[in-house]
Enzyme design. Structure first.
Site, PDB file in Angstrom:
ATOM      1  CB  SER A 146     -27.952 -14.200  -3.351  1.00 37.09           C
ATOM      2  OG  SER A 146     -27.933 -12.769  -3.706  1.00 37.09           O
ATOM      3  CE1 TYR A 159     -30.335 -13.948   1.708  1.00 33.79           C
ATOM      4  CE2 TYR A 159     -28.970 -12.513   0.046  1.00 33.79           C
ATOM      5  CZ  TYR A 159     -30.140 -13.408   0.324  1.00 33.79           C
ATOM      6  OH  TYR A 159     -30.858 -14.036  -0.681  1.00 33.79           O
ATOM      7  CE  LYS A 163     -29.453 -17.008  -0.128  1.00 32.44           C
ATOM      8  NZ  LYS A 163     -30.100 -17.974  -0.494  1.00 32.44           N
TER       9      LYS A 163
END
Length: 254
Positions: A146, A159, A163
Site C-alpha cells: 500500500s 498498518y 506495509k
C-alpha cells in the site's frame, strides 16, 4: 499476448473472494493460469471460482484459509500443489486493519494482529512455496502492499508499518533467490474501489475529499491493480525484482 501469457502456470491468490484479489484471480485465469482462490470464507470464494470455471473449465480451485493460522497456510500450499502439480505464482493480497487511530492508543493485540496477518503470514506462505520454485528455477511472488507503507499517517500508523515491512520482505526474497530465477515484487495501490476501502469512497463528499489531491482526480479500480500483477507474474516482468510498483493515480507525487 505472448509476453503476458500465463498458460501452464499455477497461482495462489489470498484474499481472492472480492476486491483486488478477485480481480487478480480473474485476470490471471484470463491470461491462462490455473488459480487457487483463497480467503477465510469458502462460500465467497466459490462464487469467484465457479464464475472462472464457467469461462475457463477446470482453471480455478477454492481453498479456504485464514492467513493468521500457519497450519491453514500450509494446507493452502499443499492443496494447490496436489491439485495443479506445482505453484509458480504467489500473490499475497489478504490483509487486515482492525485499528484506526493514533499509534499512541493502538492496543497491543491490534498491533500484533496487524503484523501477524500482514507480514508474518506472507513470510510463512512464501517460505512454503519457495522450495518448489527453487527446484524448478522459476517463480514469482507478488505482495500487495500500500502507499500507506511509503507515507507517514496519523491514523493508520501500524498498518503503514506492516506495509513498509512487506517492501523489505520482497527485497529479501529477491536477493536470496534471484539466482534461481525467482522474482519478488510488491504493488502499492492508492485508493481503490474495494470493500476494504469503502469508508473512503462510499460517500460522495468523502470521495471528493479523498481524491482532491490526486492528479487523476478519481479512485482506482481493482482491474488496474490486477493488470500489474499479470505483468509481474509473466515474461513481461521477468527482469523486475525487489521493486515496489506504486499505482495510485499520482497521489504520492502531488
Amino acid at each position: 499476448m505472448t509476453l503476458f501469457n500465463l498458460e501452464g502456470k499455477t497461482a495462489i491468490i489470498t484474499g481472492a473472494s472480492r476486491g483486488i484479489g478477485e480481480a487478480i484471480a480473474r485476470q490471471m485465469a484470463d491470461h491462462g493460469a490455473n488459480v487457487v482462490v483463497s480467503s477465510r470464507k469458502a462460500a465467497a470464494c466459490d462464487e469467484v471460482t465457479n464464475s472462472i470455471n464457467e469461462k475457463h473449465p477446470g482453471k480455478a480451485l477454492t481453498v479456504e484459509c485464514n492467513i493468521g493460522a500457519k497450519d491453514q497456510l500450509q494446507n493452502l500450499a499443499d492443496t494447490a500443489k496436489a491439485h495443479f502439480g506445482k505453484v509458480d505464482i504467489l500473490v499475497c493480497n489478504a490483509a487486515v486493519n482492525p485499528y484506526f487511530g493514533p499509534s499512541l492508543d493502538c492496543p497491543d493485540d491490534a498491533f500484533d494482529k496487524i503484523m501477524a496477518n500482514n507480514v508474518k503470514s506472507n513470510h510463512w506462505l512464501s517460505n512454503m512455496v519457495l522450495p518448489g520454485m527453487i527446484e524448478r528455477n522459476d517463480g514469482a511472488i507478488i505482495i500487495i502492499s500500500s502507499i500507506g507503507g511509503i507515507k507517514g499517517s496519523a491514523m493508520l500508523g501500524t498498518y503503514g508499518i506492516s506495509k513498509a515491512a512487506d517492501f523489505q520482505l520482497a527485497r529479501n526474497i529477491a536477493v536470496e533467490h534471484g539466482s534461481k530465477n525467482i522474482r519478488a515484487n510488491t504493488i502499492a495501490p492508492g485508493l481503490i474501489k474495494t470493500y476494504f476501502a469503502q469508508a473512503l469512497w462510499d460517500n460522495p463528499d468523502i470521495l471528493e475529499q479523498s481524491t482532491a489531491t490526486t492528479p487523476m482526480r478519481r479512485i482506482g479500480m481493482p482491474d488496474e491493480i490486477a493488470g500489474a500483477a499479470v505483468f509481474l507474474a509473466s515474461e513481461a516482468g521477468a527482469f523486475m525484482t525487489g521493486q515496489q510498483m506504486v499505482i495510485d493515480g499520482g497521489q504520492t507525487i502531488a
